[in-house]
Design a protein around this motif. Structure first.
Motif, PDB file in Angstrom:
ATOM      1  N   UNK A  97       0.813  -1.221   0.000  1.00  0.00           N
ATOM      2  CA  UNK A  97       0.000   0.000   0.000  1.00  0.00           C
ATOM      3  C   UNK A  97       0.843   1.266   0.000  1.00  0.00           C
ATOM      4  N   UNK A  98       2.170   1.133   0.120  1.00  0.00           N
ATOM      5  CA  UNK A  98       3.037   2.306   0.173  1.00  0.00           C
ATOM      6  C   UNK A  98       3.065   2.956   1.540  1.00  0.00           C
ATOM      7  N   UNK A  99       2.636   2.231   2.581  1.00  0.00           N
ATOM      8  CA  UNK A  99       2.555   2.820   3.910  1.00  0.00           C
ATOM      9  C   UNK A  99       3.934   3.117   4.499  1.00  0.00           C
ATOM     10  N   UNK A 100       4.967   2.477   3.983  1.00  0.00           N
ATOM     11  CA  UNK A 100       6.336   2.757   4.435  1.00  0.00           C
ATOM     12  C   UNK A 100       6.917   4.006   3.769  1.00  0.00           C
ATOM     13  N   UNK A 101       6.148   4.583   2.827  1.00  0.00           N
ATOM     14  CA  UNK A 101       6.662   5.712   2.078  1.00  0.00           C
ATOM     15  C   UNK A 101       7.378   5.306   0.812  1.00  0.00           C
ATOM     16  N   UNK A 102       7.451   4.008   0.569  1.00  0.00           N
ATOM     17  CA  UNK A 102       8.049   3.475  -0.655  1.00  0.00           C
ATOM     18  C   UNK A 102       6.985   2.675  -1.396  1.00  0.00           C
ATOM     19  N   UNK A 103       7.198   2.507  -2.705  1.00  0.00           N
ATOM     20  CA  UNK A 103       6.211   1.806  -3.523  1.00  0.00           C
ATOM     21  C   UNK A 103       6.892   0.684  -4.292  1.00  0.00           C
ATOM     22  N   UNK A 125      -6.359   0.184  -7.102  1.00  0.00           N
ATOM     23  CA  UNK A 125      -5.899   0.986  -5.975  1.00  0.00           C
ATOM     24  C   UNK A 125      -5.561   0.044  -4.819  1.00  0.00           C
ATOM     25  N   UNK A 126      -4.396   0.267  -4.191  1.00  0.00           N
ATOM     26  CA  UNK A 126      -3.963  -0.516  -3.036  1.00  0.00           C
ATOM     27  C   UNK A 126      -4.084   0.357  -1.793  1.00  0.00           C
ATOM     28  N   UNK A 127      -4.672  -0.200  -0.736  1.00  0.00           N
ATOM     29  CA  UNK A 127      -4.900   0.603   0.476  1.00  0.00           C
ATOM     30  C   UNK A 127      -4.743  -0.260   1.727  1.00  0.00           C
TER      31      UNK A 127
END
Length: 255
Positions: free
Chosen positions: A135-141, A153-155
């Motif tokens: 989901x990119x929660x680490x700030x990386x994708x 969409x990933x969440x």
């Protein structure tokens, strides 16, 4: 604990309130066909059945499958099948996946969902690290997230404490929402080229994202695209957002 359960790293939900929250986050309605992978003891199955039109629950463990069929024998909305979820063909009509999935099979189940043409969305209880990464929660994708972003969409929709499972795993879980977009953010005929564009960017060839993309797109086009989208050519690949990737592609490909 059965051999299949140990082998698949499957930890079953024990809290009905958590199961209800997963179904609520999935947005299940009375019109929906829901497919469940690995229902186990059926706590999530029951929560889904309260909201959905029909539930197809695929359980690999024969003892658990028999127990589920007995438990839901009087509920015509629930159809329990003793079968490996990954060996099934997706329904032809619109459907969604809602499941607490085995950690060891997460990647394969997610890929199954991404390839299912009629899938409208998937709400999956996964290892928290996986949900945060995708989901990119680490700030990386990740490559997978960026390459599928035009269509999905990933969440990260929630977090579930490890104490809510049996057996208790070593880490918490996350609720990962995967939602198909009504229309892709890149023209359908260009989706293949977009995936190749992203794969090229993640390859590391040339030492930077801009350098990786200069062939075959050319230095001038790549430079102009980075300026237009506002991305530093020296940016680390993982920190470029999916929206920026799409912007770069549309500029470079002149779409």
């Amino acid at each position: 604990m059965s051999r299949n359960r140990r082998h698949l790293s499957q930890n079953f939900l024990t809290d009905p309130a958590v199961a209800a929250a997963v179904v609520r986050l999935a947005g299940v309605t009375r019109d929906d066909l829901i497919v469940e992978a690995g229902p186990g003891d059926g706590i999530l199955t029951r929560a889904i059945a309260r909201k959905a039109r029909k539930v197809l629950a695929y359980e690999l463990d024969p003892a658990l499958s028999r127990r589920l069929r007995h438990r839901f024998a009087d509920d015509p909305r629930v159809h329990c099948v003793h079968r490996d979820f990954l060996s099934t063909s997706p329904p032809r009509g619109d459907f969604a996946v809602v499941a607490n999935i085995p950690y060891s099979r997460t990647s394969s189940i997610v890929q199954w969902c991404l390839e299912a043409r009629a899938l409208t969305g998937a709400t999956l209880v996964t290892q928290l690290e996986y949900a945060r990464k995708r989901s990119g929660d680490y700030g990386r994708h990740s490559l997978l997230t960026v390459s599928t972003w035009p269509r999905f969409e990933w969440e990260l929709a929630g977090r579930v404490g490890r104490e809510k499972f049996d057996p208790v795993p070593r880490v918490d879980s996350g609720i990962l929402r995967l939602t198909r977009r009504p229309l892709p953010l890149v023209p359908r005929e260009a989706l293949g080229e977009y995936r190749r564009f992203v794969e090229r960017g993640f390859s590391g060839v040339g030492g930077s994202l801009a350098a990786s993309l200069r062939h075959p797109y050319g230095s001038r086009a790549v430079g102009a695209a980075f300026r237009h989208v506002g991305v530093d050519p020296r940016a680390v690949v993982g920190y470029v957002t999916p929206t920026q990737w799409i912007g770069l592609f549309l500029e470079v490909a002149r779409i």
